[in-house]
Motif scaffolding. Sequence first.
Motif, PDB file in Angstrom:
ATOM      1  N   ASN A 129      34.383  30.032  29.521  1.00  0.00           N
ATOM      2  CA  ASN A 129      34.241  31.398  30.021  1.00  0.00           C
ATOM      3  C   ASN A 129      34.254  31.367  31.539  1.00  0.00           C
ATOM      4  O   ASN A 129      33.550  30.576  32.163  1.00  0.00           O
ATOM      5  CB  ASN A 129      32.931  32.034  29.535  1.00  0.00           C
ATOM      6  N   GLY A 130      35.046  32.245  32.125  1.00  0.00           N
ATOM      7  CA  GLY A 130      35.145  32.290  33.575  1.00  0.00           C
ATOM      8  C   GLY A 130      36.557  32.047  34.033  1.00  0.00           C
ATOM      9  O   GLY A 130      37.338  31.359  33.373  1.00  0.00           O
ATOM     10  N   GLY A 131      36.884  32.622  35.149  1.00  0.00           N
ATOM     11  CA  GLY A 131      38.206  32.403  35.736  1.00  0.00           C
ATOM     12  C   GLY A 131      39.227  33.448  35.387  1.00  0.00           C
ATOM     13  O   GLY A 131      40.186  33.644  36.125  1.00  0.00           O
ATOM     14  N   LEU A 132      39.052  34.136  34.244  1.00  0.00           N
ATOM     15  CA  LEU A 132      40.065  35.097  33.818  1.00  0.00           C
ATOM     16  C   LEU A 132      39.528  36.523  33.870  1.00  0.00           C
ATOM     17  O   LEU A 132      39.808  37.339  33.005  1.00  0.00           O
ATOM     18  CB  LEU A 132      40.557  34.758  32.405  1.00  0.00           C
ATOM     19  N   ASP A 133      38.766  36.827  34.887  1.00  0.00           N
ATOM     20  CA  ASP A 133      38.280  38.189  35.072  1.00  0.00           C
ATOM     21  C   ASP A 133      39.392  39.062  35.645  1.00  0.00           C
ATOM     22  O   ASP A 133      40.316  38.574  36.296  1.00  0.00           O
ATOM     23  CB  ASP A 133      37.086  38.207  36.035  1.00  0.00           C
ATOM     24  N   GLY A 134      39.271  40.372  35.426  1.00  0.00           N
ATOM     25  CA  GLY A 134      40.202  41.320  36.041  1.00  0.00           C
ATOM     26  C   GLY A 134      41.363  41.689  35.154  1.00  0.00           C
ATOM     27  O   GLY A 134      41.460  41.291  33.990  1.00  0.00           O
ATOM     28  N   GLU A 135      42.259  42.478  35.715  1.00  0.00           N
ATOM     29  CA  GLU A 135      43.423  42.980  34.989  1.00  0.00           C
ATOM     30  C   GLU A 135      44.472  41.889  34.817  1.00  0.00           C
ATOM     31  O   GLU A 135      44.742  41.111  35.729  1.00  0.00           O
ATOM     32  CB  GLU A 135      44.030  44.167  35.732  1.00  0.00           C
ATOM     33  N   ALA A 136      45.048  41.843  33.615  1.00  0.00           N
ATOM     34  CA  ALA A 136      46.086  40.861  33.328  1.00  0.00           C
ATOM     35  C   ALA A 136      47.450  41.522  33.361  1.00  0.00           C
ATOM     36  O   ALA A 136      47.652  42.578  32.767  1.00  0.00           O
ATOM     37  CB  ALA A 136      45.847  40.221  31.965  1.00  0.00           C
ATOM     38  N   GLU A 137      48.382  40.912  34.065  1.00  0.00           N
ATOM     39  CA  GLU A 137      49.753  41.393  34.122  1.00  0.00           C
ATOM     40  C   GLU A 137      50.694  40.243  33.791  1.00  0.00           C
ATOM     41  O   GLU A 137      50.428  39.089  34.139  1.00  0.00           O
ATOM     42  CB  GLU A 137      50.080  41.944  35.514  1.00  0.00           C
ATOM     43  N   VAL A 138      51.776  40.555  33.108  1.00  0.00           N
ATOM     44  CA  VAL A 138      52.770  39.544  32.749  1.00  0.00           C
ATOM     45  C   VAL A 138      53.883  39.553  33.793  1.00  0.00           C
ATOM     46  O   VAL A 138      54.529  40.579  34.009  1.00  0.00           O
ATOM     47  CB  VAL A 138      53.350  39.801  31.345  1.00  0.00           C
ATOM     48  N   ALA A 139      54.077  38.418  34.435  1.00  0.00           N
ATOM     49  CA  ALA A 139      55.106  38.302  35.462  1.00  0.00           C
ATOM     50  C   ALA A 139      56.489  38.217  34.831  1.00  0.00           C
ATOM     51  O   ALA A 139      56.638  38.054  33.613  1.00  0.00           O
ATOM     52  CB  ALA A 139      54.838  37.076  36.331  1.00  0.00           C
ATOM     53  N   SER A 140      57.516  38.285  35.672  1.00  0.00           N
ATOM     54  CA  SER A 140      58.887  38.286  35.172  1.00  0.00           C
ATOM     55  C   SER A 140      59.257  36.991  34.464  1.00  0.00           C
ATOM     56  O   SER A 140      60.141  36.974  33.601  1.00  0.00           O
ATOM     57  CB  SER A 140      59.860  38.535  36.334  1.00  0.00           C
ATOM     58  N   ASP A 141      58.577  35.888  34.808  1.00  0.00           N
ATOM     59  CA  ASP A 141      58.873  34.614  34.157  1.00  0.00           C
ATOM     60  C   ASP A 141      58.040  34.396  32.897  1.00  0.00           C
ATOM     61  O   ASP A 141      58.093  33.326  32.280  1.00  0.00           O
ATOM     62  CB  ASP A 141      58.658  33.446  35.125  1.00  0.00           C
ATOM     63  N   GLY A 142      57.253  35.397  32.503  1.00  0.00           N
ATOM     64  CA  GLY A 142      56.481  35.312  31.275  1.00  0.00           C
ATOM     65  C   GLY A 142      55.057  34.826  31.442  1.00  0.00           C
ATOM     66  O   GLY A 142      54.283  34.865  30.483  1.00  0.00           O
ATOM     67  N   THR A 143      54.691  34.373  32.628  1.00  0.00           N
ATOM     68  CA  THR A 143      53.318  33.926  32.849  1.00  0.00           C
ATOM     69  C   THR A 143      52.389  35.128  33.013  1.00  0.00           C
ATOM     70  O   THR A 143      52.799  36.195  33.446  1.00  0.00           O
ATOM     71  CB  THR A 143      53.219  33.049  34.108  1.00  0.00           C
ATOM     72  N   THR A 144      51.140  34.923  32.618  1.00  0.00           N
ATOM     73  CA  THR A 144      50.133  35.969  32.740  1.00  0.00           C
ATOM     74  C   THR A 144      49.320  35.734  34.008  1.00  0.00           C
ATOM     75  O   THR A 144      48.854  34.616  34.260  1.00  0.00           O
ATOM     76  CB  THR A 144      49.201  35.977  31.525  1.00  0.00           C
ATOM     77  N   VAL A 145      49.166  36.776  34.794  1.00  0.00           N
ATOM     78  CA  VAL A 145      48.428  36.696  36.056  1.00  0.00           C
ATOM     79  C   VAL A 145      47.226  37.617  35.978  1.00  0.00           C
ATOM     80  O   VAL A 145      47.368  38.810  35.676  1.00  0.00           O
ATOM     81  CB  VAL A 145      49.314  37.091  37.261  1.00  0.00           C
ATOM     82  N   TYR A 146      46.033  37.067  36.223  1.00  0.00           N
ATOM     83  CA  TYR A 146      44.810  37.858  36.244  1.00  0.00           C
ATOM     84  C   TYR A 146      44.444  38.164  37.689  1.00  0.00           C
ATOM     85  O   TYR A 146      44.180  37.254  38.485  1.00  0.00           O
ATOM     86  CB  TYR A 146      43.666  37.101  35.570  1.00  0.00           C
ATOM     87  N   ASP A 147      44.461  39.453  38.040  1.00  0.00           N
ATOM     88  CA  ASP A 147      44.065  39.886  39.381  1.00  0.00           C
ATOM     89  C   ASP A 147      42.573  40.171  39.362  1.00  0.00           C
ATOM     90  O   ASP A 147      42.117  41.146  38.772  1.00  0.00           O
ATOM     91  CB  ASP A 147      44.845  41.137  39.775  1.00  0.00           C
ATOM     92  N   THR A 148      41.794  39.321  40.004  1.00  0.00           N
ATOM     93  CA  THR A 148      40.342  39.434  39.946  1.00  0.00           C
ATOM     94  C   THR A 148      39.793  40.552  40.816  1.00  0.00           C
ATOM     95  O   THR A 148      38.626  40.929  40.677  1.00  0.00           O
ATOM     96  CB  THR A 148      39.681  38.113  40.380  1.00  0.00           C
ATOM     97  N   GLY A 149      40.615  41.057  41.748  1.00  0.00           N
ATOM     98  CA  GLY A 149      40.121  42.058  42.684  1.00  0.00           C
ATOM     99  C   GLY A 149      39.234  41.485  43.772  1.00  0.00           C
ATOM    100  O   GLY A 149      38.575  42.228  44.498  1.00  0.00           O
TER     101      GLY A 149
END
Length: 260
Positions: free
Chosen positions: A24-44
Amino acid sequence: MAIEANNSPTITLESEIYEPLYVNGGLDGEAEVASDGTTVYDTGRNYSVVPLPHEDGSIQLINVIADSAAPEKFEYDFSSTTPVSITLKDEVAVILDANGDFVGGVTAPWAYDANGVAVPTHFETAGSTLIQVVEHSSGSYTYPITADPYAGQNLFSWITVDNYNGDSRVNLQPTDFGRGMPPWVMTGAGWTEAVGWGGAAPVGPILNSKATLRQQFDCHAFGNAFAGTWNLERFRPNRTTVWSYGVAIHHCNWTTANRY
């Protein structure tokens, strides 16, 4: 490896050998899928996190630090089916269950700025929480800075048994995660994993049948980063001197008991 989608996603590392390990931890915030298919979590909080799962069930959590206002400490809470503890040694975090047995680990931390300059980083612990400290705010670094806690369980991806020179041979392929583990982990938890390896091949009885196999195993563990597939050959003599003598010549597969 699975990521449970909720407000604070839980990463589950799953293995046929070990109890599940939860992060648990590290994946806080909104998740968006980048053009290459990776998921990016913007923690703010001036950094984002990109989880990169591997085929061996391990996962990298790439922290992308945007600027000097980002935090310097990143926390990861570990749990399993029994209480866990974290041991730090040789910059590596080893996670142990209630019996003191290996259930997973995190390879040595690293952090680099946009120009490839190393940023000081280290692990700290607080109970079952692992903290990566990235000392970026007091230095002159070019952002973004990336830091990489890399967690996993399985130390070998496959183990097979065949015949070589008229006797049994055990072949072991370390996982990418296992390559990042120091010798003391591989000679301890790695040996236990190998001896208990399931499947049709009777790995454990062969490994325990002659001292040379354990000696070759330990030798390969100390050259793990460069050893390729570990080939442990039963026909070879038991060492009567330490295996490190002449290792540059015999490469862990010696022909004599005391030289090369």
